[in-house]
Design a protein around this motif. Sequence first.
Motif, short mmCIF file in Angstrom:
data_model
loop_
_atom_site.label_atom_id
_atom_site.label_comp_id
_atom_site.label_asym_id
_atom_site.label_seq_id
_atom_site.Cartn_x
_atom_site.Cartn_y
_atom_site.Cartn_z
N SER A 46 21.72 16.29 -4.68
CA SER A 46 22.94 15.52 -4.44
C SER A 46 22.80 14.11 -4.99
CB SER A 46 23.22 15.45 -2.93
OG SER A 46 24.23 14.49 -2.64
N LEU A 47 23.87 13.63 -5.60
CA LEU A 47 23.86 12.26 -6.11
C LEU A 47 23.76 11.26 -4.97
CD1 LEU A 47 24.12 10.65 -8.78
CD2 LEU A 47 26.58 10.52 -8.34
N ALA A 48 24.22 11.63 -3.78
CA ALA A 48 24.14 10.72 -2.64
C ALA A 48 22.70 10.35 -2.32
CB ALA A 48 24.79 11.37 -1.41
N THR A 49 21.78 11.28 -2.54
CA THR A 49 20.37 11.00 -2.30
C THR A 49 19.86 9.95 -3.27
OG1 THR A 49 20.09 13.31 -1.62
CG2 THR A 49 18.08 12.04 -2.01
N THR A 50 20.32 10.02 -4.50
CA THR A 50 19.87 9.09 -5.53
C THR A 50 20.44 7.70 -5.32
OG1 THR A 50 20.04 11.02 -7.00
CG2 THR A 50 19.53 8.91 -8.03
N GLN A 51 21.59 7.60 -4.64
CA GLN A 51 22.28 6.33 -4.53
C GLN A 51 21.51 5.29 -3.73
OE1 GLN A 51 26.09 7.70 -3.11
NE2 GLN A 51 27.05 7.36 -5.10
N ILE A 52 20.49 5.70 -2.98
CA ILE A 52 19.70 4.70 -2.27
C ILE A 52 19.07 3.71 -3.23
CG2 ILE A 52 17.60 6.12 -2.27
CD1 ILE A 52 16.90 4.94 0.44
N HIS A 105 12.68 1.27 -11.25
CA HIS A 105 12.47 0.60 -12.54
C HIS A 105 13.33 1.22 -13.64
CE1 HIS A 105 8.31 -1.11 -11.19
NE2 HIS A 105 9.34 -1.59 -10.51
N VAL A 106 13.51 2.54 -13.60
CA VAL A 106 14.37 3.19 -14.60
C VAL A 106 15.81 2.72 -14.43
CG1 VAL A 106 15.36 5.41 -15.28
CG2 VAL A 106 12.90 5.21 -14.94
N LEU A 107 16.26 2.63 -13.18
CA LEU A 107 17.63 2.18 -12.92
C LEU A 107 17.81 0.73 -13.31
CD1 LEU A 107 20.18 3.48 -11.75
CD2 LEU A 107 19.55 2.57 -9.52
N GLU A 108 16.82 -0.10 -13.01
CA GLU A 108 16.90 -1.51 -13.40
C GLU A 108 16.87 -1.68 -14.91
OE1 GLU A 108 13.63 -3.25 -11.32
OE2 GLU A 108 14.84 -3.76 -9.57
N GLY A 109 16.27 -0.71 -15.59
CA GLY A 109 16.20 -0.77 -17.05
C GLY A 109 17.48 -0.35 -17.75
N GLY A 110 18.48 0.09 -16.97
CA GLY A 110 19.77 0.42 -17.56
C GLY A 110 20.17 1.88 -17.49
N ALA A 111 19.34 2.74 -16.90
CA ALA A 111 19.70 4.15 -16.80
C ALA A 111 20.87 4.34 -15.85
CB ALA A 111 18.50 4.97 -16.33
N ASP A 112 21.71 5.33 -16.11
CA ASP A 112 22.81 5.62 -15.20
C ASP A 112 22.31 6.50 -14.06
OD1 ASP A 112 23.72 8.68 -15.80
OD2 ASP A 112 23.01 7.70 -17.63
N LEU A 113 23.08 6.51 -12.98
CA LEU A 113 22.65 7.17 -11.76
C LEU A 113 22.47 8.68 -11.96
CD1 LEU A 113 21.99 6.00 -8.99
CD2 LEU A 113 24.28 6.66 -8.23
N ASP A 169 0.87 -1.18 0.00
CA ASP A 169 0.00 0.00 0.00
C ASP A 169 0.90 1.23 0.00
OD1 ASP A 169 -1.91 1.93 0.32
OD2 ASP A 169 -2.34 1.46 2.42
N LEU A 170 1.04 1.86 -1.16
CA LEU A 170 1.95 2.98 -1.31
C LEU A 170 1.20 4.29 -1.52
CD1 LEU A 170 4.59 1.48 -3.78
CD2 LEU A 170 4.61 1.45 -1.29
N GLY A 171 1.88 5.37 -1.19
CA GLY A 171 1.40 6.70 -1.51
C GLY A 171 2.16 7.24 -2.71
N PRO A 172 2.01 8.54 -3.02
CA PRO A 172 2.71 9.12 -4.17
C PRO A 172 4.22 8.96 -4.12
CG PRO A 172 0.99 10.59 -3.41
CD PRO A 172 1.07 9.49 -2.40
N HIS A 173 4.81 9.07 -2.92
CA HIS A 173 6.26 8.94 -2.84
C HIS A 173 6.69 7.51 -3.15
CE1 HIS A 173 9.65 11.50 -1.98
NE2 HIS A 173 10.25 10.53 -1.34
N GLY A 174 5.82 6.54 -2.83
CA GLY A 174 6.11 5.16 -3.19
C GLY A 174 6.15 4.96 -4.69
N LEU A 175 5.27 5.65 -5.42
CA LEU A 175 5.31 5.57 -6.89
C LEU A 175 6.58 6.24 -7.42
CD1 LEU A 175 1.66 6.15 -8.18
CD2 LEU A 175 2.90 4.01 -7.84
N ARG A 176 7.02 7.29 -6.76
CA ARG A 176 8.28 7.95 -7.15
C ARG A 176 9.45 6.99 -6.95
NH1 ARG A 176 11.01 12.96 -7.51
NH2 ARG A 176 12.67 13.32 -6.00
N HIS A 177 9.49 6.31 -5.80
CA HIS A 177 10.53 5.30 -5.57
C HIS A 177 10.45 4.21 -6.62
CE1 HIS A 177 11.93 6.98 -1.88
NE2 HIS A 177 10.86 6.70 -1.16
#
Length: 318
Positions: free
Chosen positions: A292-298, A273-281, A260-268
Amino acid sequence: MTSRTAAMRAALPVPLAEPLEGWLDHLRAERDLSEHTVRAYAGDVVSLLDHLVRRGGSRVTDLDLPALRSWLALGRTRGDGRSTTARRAASARSFTAHLRRTGQTPDDVGLRLASPRPHHTLPDVLTADQARAVAEAPRPVAEDASPAEVAVGLRDALVVDLLYASGVRVGELVGLDLDDVDHGRRLLRVLGKGRKERSVPFGVPAERALRRWLDAGRPALARGDSGPALLLGVRGRRIDPREVRRVVHAATSAVPGAPDLGPHGLRHTAATHVLEGGADLRSVQELLGHASLATTQIYTHVTVERLRAVHASAHPRA
């Protein structure tokens, strides 16, 4: 700000209250932080200055490293977690840096204030199949539904589609105006944190949902005072973030097995899915509007953990 914090703020002596107000004005005017963020910072530093007064201090030059450390330690004894302690330390360091920069103190006493690294819990995300089911789930409308009820169904479908397609924040979504959509290139012009503007792409399914909303949905809800808002509530005004959260929770909880997710869950979910599809960080950082890239690294941790789970369940010698 709580009533207790407001009372502490009102009780501060003038030599502490004035530097506090100057710092808050700096956060608003020069750093262009949102009012929500400014309130959070203010609450932390009001607490710090109240602690200083209780230690016998009366002006910002009385603020030293032992006072900062004892304030953080007091918060830990009252139940502050690692994330809260780290945030409070960051607020204090911002305040002391401003004091030094504006010549109100000879040194920046917060430079040596250490704080624990917050634990980053991995967010729940939908699988690709679950995300597809959430986005494509039929939204039944009664045969005798009014045009407004039909319009709300089209709007709700668009809300879910756009959030997953673009990965925008809920505040960014509700802030979209009609002219923020570039239909030809399928781009959204988004105003993010710190009023930083970026362009975010969205896909063909979201474009179809958008067209249905604009052709048959929005006109049924629009009123004379609707203005340029892209998404409208039932009264014709710009949709409220709380309504968006209700829509997303209803959509995700209706799919069997999905968290059961909210809007931020859809953002996650979109970022994962974009990262799993091959996009770079770096591309994902730009998509999400992270400073900050550190935020994205999660999200690298999310994908690794998902890979480990798949390996553990599928490999015969896992």
